[in-house]
Design a protein around this motif. Structure first.
Motif, mmCIF file in Angstrom:
data_model
loop_
_atom_site.group_PDB
_atom_site.id
_atom_site.type_symbol
_atom_site.label_atom_id
_atom_site.label_comp_id
_atom_site.label_asym_id
_atom_site.label_seq_id
_atom_site.Cartn_x
_atom_site.Cartn_y
_atom_site.Cartn_z
ATOM 1 N N ALA A 43 36.543 31.586 42.304
ATOM 2 C CA ALA A 43 36.616 33.034 42.557
ATOM 3 C C ALA A 43 37.491 33.317 43.773
ATOM 4 N N ALA A 44 37.347 32.510 44.835
ATOM 5 C CA ALA A 44 38.156 32.698 46.045
ATOM 6 C C ALA A 44 39.630 32.435 45.761
ATOM 7 N N LEU A 45 39.916 31.400 44.980
ATOM 8 C CA LEU A 45 41.309 31.087 44.628
ATOM 9 C C LEU A 45 41.920 32.193 43.773
ATOM 10 N N ILE A 46 41.148 32.726 42.837
ATOM 11 C CA ILE A 46 41.661 33.809 41.991
ATOM 12 C C ILE A 46 41.968 35.034 42.840
ATOM 13 N N GLN A 47 41.110 35.304 43.809
ATOM 14 C CA GLN A 47 41.370 36.460 44.676
ATOM 15 C C GLN A 47 42.634 36.218 45.511
ATOM 16 N N ALA A 48 42.767 35.008 46.049
ATOM 17 C CA ALA A 48 43.911 34.702 46.916
ATOM 18 C C ALA A 48 45.220 34.628 46.140
ATOM 19 N N ARG A 49 45.204 34.014 44.958
ATOM 20 C CA ARG A 49 46.438 33.743 44.225
ATOM 21 C C ARG A 49 46.756 34.764 43.148
ATOM 22 N N ALA A 50 45.724 35.406 42.583
ATOM 23 C CA ALA A 50 45.965 36.369 41.505
ATOM 24 C C ALA A 50 45.658 37.793 41.943
ATOM 25 N N GLY A 51 45.056 37.948 43.138
ATOM 26 C CA GLY A 51 44.768 39.274 43.655
ATOM 27 C C GLY A 51 43.644 39.995 42.938
ATOM 28 N N VAL A 52 42.767 39.221 42.287
ATOM 29 C CA VAL A 52 41.665 39.809 41.538
ATOM 30 C C VAL A 52 40.352 39.348 42.156
ATOM 31 N N ALA A 53 39.533 40.300 42.584
ATOM 32 C CA ALA A 53 38.231 39.965 43.163
ATOM 33 C C ALA A 53 37.197 39.878 42.043
ATOM 34 N N ILE A 54 36.524 38.726 41.976
ATOM 35 C CA ILE A 54 35.517 38.498 40.938
ATOM 36 C C ILE A 54 34.273 37.910 41.593
ATOM 37 N N ASP A 55 33.124 38.405 41.199
ATOM 38 C CA ASP A 55 31.852 37.831 41.643
ATOM 39 C C ASP A 55 31.714 36.449 41.000
ATOM 40 N N PRO A 56 31.505 35.396 41.807
ATOM 41 C CA PRO A 56 31.371 34.054 41.235
ATOM 42 C C PRO A 56 30.306 33.973 40.144
#
Length: 86
Positions: free
Chosen positions: A11-24
């Motif tokens: 989830a942290a990587l997706i937020q950092a690299r794809a700009g999408v915040a997702i609840d794990p």
């Protein structure tokens, strides 16, 4: 310390690299798919690139095409675990 990737890290990587915040926890839901979160193959490619840099290993071709978080983790962790055992 384990080198395997888990849902909170993903989830942290997706937020950092794809700009999408997702609840794990949402990633862990059975049947969860990346497209429902707005994460496409380009976003996953960014995550794959970060993981390759972090672990110094080529992540399986196709990881960026994974449809679900579980499939992505299985692919990535199989490669990272194999390298760790090498």
């Amino acid at each position: 310390m384990s080198n395997t990737l888990n849902y909170p890290e993903l989830a942290a990587l997706i937020q950092a690299r794809a700009g999408v915040a997702i609840d794990p926890a949402a990633l862990e839901r059975p049947g969860a798919a990346f497209d429902e979160f707005g994460v496409d193959s380009l976003g996953l490619l960014g995550v794959v690139g970060e993981l390759e840099n972090r672990h110094g290993v080529k992540v399986t071709n196709g990881a960026e095409s994974a449809k679900t978080p579980a499939e992505f983790l299985d692919l990535v962790n199989a490669v990272v675990t194999a390298k760790a055992g090498a």
